[in-house]
Design a protein around this motif. Structure first.
Motif, short mmCIF file in Angstrom:
data_model
loop_
_atom_site.label_atom_id
_atom_site.label_comp_id
_atom_site.label_asym_id
_atom_site.label_seq_id
_atom_site.Cartn_x
_atom_site.Cartn_y
_atom_site.Cartn_z
N THR A 149 -13.12 -11.77 -17.27
CA THR A 149 -11.77 -11.60 -16.15
C THR A 149 -11.87 -10.48 -14.93
OG1 THR A 149 -9.99 -12.06 -18.19
CG2 THR A 149 -9.17 -11.00 -16.17
N ALA A 150 -12.79 -9.67 -15.08
CA ALA A 150 -12.43 -8.76 -14.16
C ALA A 150 -13.83 -9.07 -13.40
CB ALA A 150 -13.22 -7.13 -14.45
N VAL A 151 -15.05 -9.60 -13.74
CA VAL A 151 -16.03 -10.71 -13.34
C VAL A 151 -15.83 -11.47 -12.52
CG1 VAL A 151 -18.36 -11.74 -13.28
CG2 VAL A 151 -18.05 -9.29 -14.35
N LYS A 152 -15.33 -12.62 -12.98
CA LYS A 152 -14.02 -13.75 -12.17
C LYS A 152 -13.84 -13.55 -11.54
CE LYS A 152 -13.53 -18.23 -12.10
NZ LYS A 152 -15.04 -18.70 -11.44
N LEU A 153 -12.44 -12.32 -11.17
CA LEU A 153 -11.36 -11.92 -10.11
C LEU A 153 -12.76 -11.54 -9.43
CD1 LEU A 153 -8.65 -9.57 -12.23
CD2 LEU A 153 -8.81 -12.44 -11.02
N GLY A 154 -13.73 -10.86 -9.26
CA GLY A 154 -14.41 -10.32 -8.35
C GLY A 154 -14.76 -11.86 -7.30
N ARG A 155 -14.83 -12.75 -8.35
CA ARG A 155 -15.19 -13.88 -7.26
C ARG A 155 -14.66 -14.50 -6.66
NH1 ARG A 155 -18.43 -17.59 -11.36
NH2 ARG A 155 -18.23 -18.84 -10.15
N VAL A 156 -12.97 -14.64 -6.99
CA VAL A 156 -11.60 -15.07 -6.51
C VAL A 156 -11.80 -14.15 -4.97
CG1 VAL A 156 -9.17 -14.94 -6.45
CG2 VAL A 156 -11.14 -15.38 -8.82
N ALA A 157 -11.69 -12.56 -5.27
CA ALA A 157 -11.80 -12.00 -4.35
C ALA A 157 -12.43 -12.60 -2.89
CB ALA A 157 -12.30 -10.12 -4.43
N LEU A 158 -13.67 -13.42 -3.02
CA LEU A 158 -14.93 -13.77 -2.48
C LEU A 158 -14.02 -14.69 -1.70
CD1 LEU A 158 -17.96 -12.74 -3.65
CD2 LEU A 158 -16.96 -11.51 -1.96
N LEU A 185 -4.82 -17.95 3.99
CA LEU A 185 -5.93 -16.76 4.01
C LEU A 185 -5.23 -15.84 4.16
CD1 LEU A 185 -8.68 -16.69 2.31
CD2 LEU A 185 -9.76 -17.36 5.48
N VAL A 186 -4.71 -15.55 5.45
CA VAL A 186 -4.32 -14.10 5.84
C VAL A 186 -3.21 -13.42 4.95
CG1 VAL A 186 -3.02 -12.96 7.73
CG2 VAL A 186 -4.57 -14.75 8.02
N GLY A 187 -2.74 -14.40 4.32
CA GLY A 187 -1.17 -14.65 3.37
C GLY A 187 -1.95 -13.80 1.91
N PHE A 188 -3.39 -13.82 1.41
CA PHE A 188 -4.01 -13.95 0.73
C PHE A 188 -4.39 -12.59 0.50
CE2 PHE A 188 -8.46 -13.48 -1.54
CZ PHE A 188 -7.90 -14.18 -2.40
N VAL A 189 -5.25 -12.48 1.77
CA VAL A 189 -5.77 -10.63 1.56
C VAL A 189 -4.23 -9.95 1.91
CG1 VAL A 189 -6.37 -9.40 3.39
CG2 VAL A 189 -7.56 -11.69 3.46
N ILE A 190 -2.97 -10.25 2.27
CA ILE A 190 -1.74 -9.67 2.38
C ILE A 190 -1.40 -9.23 1.04
CG2 ILE A 190 0.65 -9.17 3.38
CD1 ILE A 190 -0.79 -10.28 5.83
N LEU A 236 -2.48 -15.61 -4.77
CA LEU A 236 -3.86 -16.03 -6.37
C LEU A 236 -4.32 -14.84 -5.56
CD1 LEU A 236 -5.28 -17.38 -7.87
CD2 LEU A 236 -6.48 -18.11 -5.69
N GLY A 237 -3.66 -14.18 -4.47
CA GLY A 237 -3.97 -12.42 -4.24
C GLY A 237 -3.16 -11.61 -5.14
N THR A 238 -2.13 -11.24 -5.45
CA THR A 238 -1.31 -11.08 -6.10
C THR A 238 -2.57 -10.28 -7.97
OG1 THR A 238 -0.71 -12.40 -7.56
CG2 THR A 238 0.15 -11.69 -5.31
N ARG A 239 -3.01 -10.98 -8.00
CA ARG A 239 -3.88 -11.31 -9.19
C ARG A 239 -5.15 -10.15 -9.51
NH1 ARG A 239 -3.82 -17.40 -11.66
NH2 ARG A 239 -1.65 -18.35 -10.71
N LEU A 240 -5.50 -9.94 -7.86
CA LEU A 240 -6.86 -9.14 -7.86
C LEU A 240 -6.45 -7.50 -8.40
CD1 LEU A 240 -8.26 -10.28 -4.56
CD2 LEU A 240 -8.81 -11.61 -6.44
N SER A 241 -7.86 -7.03 -8.84
CA SER A 241 -6.82 -5.69 -9.18
C SER A 241 -8.49 -4.81 -8.92
CB SER A 241 -6.96 -6.02 -11.22
OG SER A 241 -7.42 -4.49 -11.21
N VAL A 242 -8.38 -4.21 -7.68
CA VAL A 242 -9.42 -3.10 -7.18
C VAL A 242 -9.97 -2.58 -8.36
CG1 VAL A 242 -9.74 -2.08 -5.73
CG2 VAL A 242 -8.75 -4.00 -4.95
N ASP A 243 -9.14 -1.74 -9.08
CA ASP A 243 -9.32 -0.90 -10.21
C ASP A 243 -9.91 -1.28 -11.10
OD1 ASP A 243 -8.11 1.14 -8.89
OD2 ASP A 243 -6.34 1.11 -9.90
N ALA A 244 -9.78 -2.69 -11.60
CA ALA A 244 -10.60 -3.70 -12.12
C ALA A 244 -11.99 -3.78 -11.94
CB ALA A 244 -9.87 -4.64 -13.42
N ILE A 245 -12.14 -4.48 -11.02
CA ILE A 245 -13.26 -4.89 -10.16
C ILE A 245 -14.54 -3.46 -10.02
CG2 ILE A 245 -14.05 -5.62 -8.10
CD1 ILE A 245 -12.06 -7.55 -8.17
N MET A 246 -14.10 -2.73 -9.11
CA MET A 246 -14.41 -0.66 -9.23
C MET A 246 -15.15 -0.70 -10.45
SD MET A 246 -14.32 -1.35 -6.34
CE MET A 246 -15.61 0.55 -6.06
#
Length: 336
Positions: free
Chosen positions: A216-225, A259-264, A80-90
């Protein structure tokens, strides 16, 4: 010759026996593709619960898949961590980030306080708070293994996420249009308030492409938490009645491996290590693993323990959903 590690051998055996869960996950993903409004995770959960409550189908083989299904579930959280897009969130800027952070914290904490005041089981309240504040079924799945809860608590929390999130699919776009909000801000509101990722996309699709992108970007921001949800859930569990010395297996690790794997995985995705062409495949694999894990959770649900649904649970879910809707709406009005 050195003997094999017993824990590793046991784990591999459990995974090998989890093929019914993997098969159920595949069926659920295909069903979700056919009917986009239905979450594959919820489909898998229902399928597992139906089998668990059908004496003619329930077999030792299916029952044995539960342990391996939990490992598949945790691997799904990692991907699930691979779906996060830092650029989209920023690109959301400080106002967007503020909406995400403030909404998640308030929804989680308020749901916990209200649920405790209503006298509900602490584990159930924590699951509802996690699912409603972060990302629905995936958050509940990530939290449930690290807290004290009953098997039926998972089913109840997922049922509430599905019910109230589905209602929000229609409410948010209609209310946003009625309030005269532009599509981009309706997308921010949808992404910050609606529980499931699939529900967010479905609601934003009723507004337009701009709303889908922003939501989608906002939702991914929530997933990041998600890490916040896991940590906060365990903090609540440690503060609960009888926290000291409970359980036969001792306290769970402070930071679970998945959770460590999610962050990595999120970091690797952000660095572009994963080829762009492989991202859809990784996303589908993650959904498959999560669905397989949800099937395993479904095997532990007994329908007789779910119904009738306690009115306190419905009330808490309604209030939590209202908070999740009103907080980001107020922030959107103030910040834009």
């Amino acid at each position: 010759m050195r003997a094999a590690n017993p824990a590793l051998t046991s784990g591999l055996t459990a995974l090998a026996r989890a093929w019914p869960a993997a098969l159920a996950g595949l069926v659920s993903v295909l069903a979700g593709i056919a009917v986009p409004l239905l979450s594959p995770l919820i489909i898998a959960l229902v399928l597992g619960a139906v089998l668990a409550n059908t004496a003619a189908i329930r077999t030792a083989l299916i029952a044995q898949s539960t342990k391996g299904a939990k490992t598949l579930l945790r691997l799904g959280v990692v991907l699930l961590g691979t779906r996060l897009s830092v650029d989209a969130i920023m690109l959301l800027g400080l106002p967007g980030l503020a909406v995400i952070l403030i909404t998640v914290v308030i929804v989680f904490m308020a749901t916990g306080v209200i649920g405790d005041r209503l006298g509900l089981d602490r584990g159930l309240v924590t699951l509802i708070a996690s699912g409603f504040s972060i990302c629905g079924a995936a958050a509940i799945a990530a939290v449930e293994s690290g807290i004290r809860r009953r098997d039926e608590d998972v089913g109840i929390a997922l049922a509430m996420v599905t019910l109230f999130g589905s209602v929000m699919i229609l409410v948010v776009p209609a209310a946003g249009a009625g309030l005269g909000l532009p599509p981009e801000l309706i997308g921010v509101w949808a992404g910050a308030s609606i529980h499931e990722v699939a529900q967010v996309v479905a609601a934003a699709s009723l507004v337009g492409t701009t709303a889908v992108t922003t939501a989608t970007a906002v939702k991914l921001g929530r997933v990041a938490l998600l890490a916040f949800a896991v940590g906060a859930a365990r903090w609540r569990d440690r503060r609960g009645p009888g926290a000291a010395g409970t359980g036969s297996g001792g306290a769970p690790p402070l930071v679970p491996w998945f959770l460590v794997g999610f962050v990595i995985a999120a970091v690797l995705a952000g660095l572009g290590v994963i080829p762009e062409g492989a991202i859809p495949l990784v996303n589908h694999a993650g959904t498959l693993l999560l669905a397989a894990g949800m099937f395993g959770l479904g095997l532990g649900i007994q329908f007789r323990n779910l119904f009738p649904m306690p009115w306190h649970v419905v009330l808490l879910s309604a209030v939590s959903t209202a908070i999740a809707a009103l907080v980001p709406l107020a922030l959107v009005s103030l910040l834009w």
